[in-house]
Design a protein around this motif. Structure first.
Motif, PDB file in Angstrom:
ATOM      1  N   MET A  34       3.692  39.332   7.365  1.00  0.00           N
ATOM      2  CA  MET A  34       3.199  39.107   6.011  1.00  0.00           C
ATOM      3  C   MET A  34       2.458  37.777   5.884  1.00  0.00           C
ATOM      4  SD  MET A  34       5.422  39.403   2.465  1.00  0.00           S
ATOM      5  CE  MET A  34       6.482  40.624   3.162  1.00  0.00           C
ATOM      6  N   GLU A  35       1.259  37.844   5.306  1.00  0.00           N
ATOM      7  CA  GLU A  35       0.453  36.648   5.052  1.00  0.00           C
ATOM      8  C   GLU A  35       0.755  36.108   3.657  1.00  0.00           C
ATOM      9  OE1 GLU A  35      -1.751  35.233   7.201  1.00  0.00           O
ATOM     10  OE2 GLU A  35      -1.256  36.719   8.738  1.00  0.00           O
ATOM     11  N   LYS A  36       0.415  34.860   3.441  1.00  0.00           N
ATOM     12  CA  LYS A  36       0.618  34.210   2.146  1.00  0.00           C
ATOM     13  C   LYS A  36      -0.103  35.002   1.049  1.00  0.00           C
ATOM     14  CE  LYS A  36       0.296  29.524   0.329  1.00  0.00           C
ATOM     15  NZ  LYS A  36      -0.208  28.186   0.630  1.00  0.00           N
ATOM     16  N   GLY A  37       0.627  35.330  -0.010  1.00  0.00           N
ATOM     17  CA  GLY A  37       0.065  36.058  -1.143  1.00  0.00           C
ATOM     18  C   GLY A  37       0.173  37.567  -1.048  1.00  0.00           C
ATOM     19  N   GLN A  38       0.540  38.100   0.112  1.00  0.00           N
ATOM     20  CA  GLN A  38       0.650  39.541   0.281  1.00  0.00           C
ATOM     21  C   GLN A  38       1.958  40.071  -0.306  1.00  0.00           C
ATOM     22  OE1 GLN A  38       0.109  40.290   4.509  1.00  0.00           O
ATOM     23  NE2 GLN A  38      -1.914  41.150   4.075  1.00  0.00           N
ATOM     24  N   ILE A  39       1.910  41.330  -0.732  1.00  0.00           N
ATOM     25  CA  ILE A  39       3.091  42.023  -1.240  1.00  0.00           C
ATOM     26  C   ILE A  39       3.336  43.239  -0.358  1.00  0.00           C
ATOM     27  CG2 ILE A  39       4.083  43.294  -3.173  1.00  0.00           C
ATOM     28  CD1 ILE A  39       2.296  41.603  -5.021  1.00  0.00           C
ATOM     29  N   PHE A  40       4.568  43.362   0.101  1.00  0.00           N
ATOM     30  CA  PHE A  40       4.980  44.519   0.898  1.00  0.00           C
ATOM     31  C   PHE A  40       6.039  45.288   0.125  1.00  0.00           C
ATOM     32  CE2 PHE A  40       4.031  43.429   5.634  1.00  0.00           C
ATOM     33  CZ  PHE A  40       2.726  43.115   5.319  1.00  0.00           C
ATOM     34  N   GLY A  41       6.037  46.606   0.301  1.00  0.00           N
ATOM     35  CA  GLY A  41       7.076  47.449  -0.256  1.00  0.00           C
ATOM     36  C   GLY A  41       8.012  47.869   0.861  1.00  0.00           C
ATOM     37  N   PHE A  42       9.270  47.522   0.744  1.00  0.00           N
ATOM     38  CA  PHE A  42      10.264  47.873   1.763  1.00  0.00           C
ATOM     39  C   PHE A  42      11.039  49.092   1.294  1.00  0.00           C
ATOM     40  CE2 PHE A  42       9.353  43.434   2.614  1.00  0.00           C
ATOM     41  CZ  PHE A  42       9.190  43.452   3.984  1.00  0.00           C
ATOM     42  N   LYS A  43      10.819  50.212   1.987  1.00  0.00           N
ATOM     43  CA  LYS A  43      11.417  51.490   1.596  1.00  0.00           C
ATOM     44  C   LYS A  43      12.721  51.740   2.347  1.00  0.00           C
ATOM     45  CE  LYS A  43       8.357  54.903   0.805  1.00  0.00           C
ATOM     46  NZ  LYS A  43       8.225  55.082  -0.578  1.00  0.00           N
ATOM     47  N   ASP A  44      13.673  52.273   1.621  1.00  0.00           N
ATOM     48  CA  ASP A  44      14.947  52.721   2.189  1.00  0.00           C
ATOM     49  C   ASP A  44      15.660  51.635   2.990  1.00  0.00           C
ATOM     50  OD1 ASP A  44      14.702  55.346   1.144  1.00  0.00           O
ATOM     51  OD2 ASP A  44      13.334  55.861   2.767  1.00  0.00           O
TER      52      ASP A  44
END
Length: 85
Positions: A34-44
């Motif tokens: 993950m880079e600065k400012g990024q949003i990730f969705g962590f599923k399950d």
């Protein structure tokens, strides 16, 4: 009840001008990626595992890298995390 996360969806984030870059279930690798400012969705993933990895990665970077858990989409079982620094 102070530990409750806000309920958010990818659509509600988009209305705020925030875009989910990636959906994954790989916690450790994705926190590194993950880079600065990024949003990730962590599923399950389990909430305790998410917070454990977040804490470990912040400690490993001596506080130089920080992440914020923005909320959870309970229907899709997805936690949204943003890299702050």
């Amino acid at each position: 009840m102070a530990n409750k996360l806000p309920v958010v969806t990818a659509e509600s984030l988009a209305t705020k001008g925030l875009q989910v870059e990636k959906y994954t279930s790989d916690l450790r690798g994705s926190f590194e990626e993950m880079e600065k400012g990024q949003i990730f969705g962590f599923k399950d993933v389990q909430r305790t595992s998410l917070y454990a990895v977040k804490s470990a990665k912040q400690n490993d970077s001596f506080g130089e890298k920080t992440w914020e858990v923005l909320g959870v989409d309970k229907a899709k079982r997805t936690y949204f995390v943003k890299r702050i620094s």
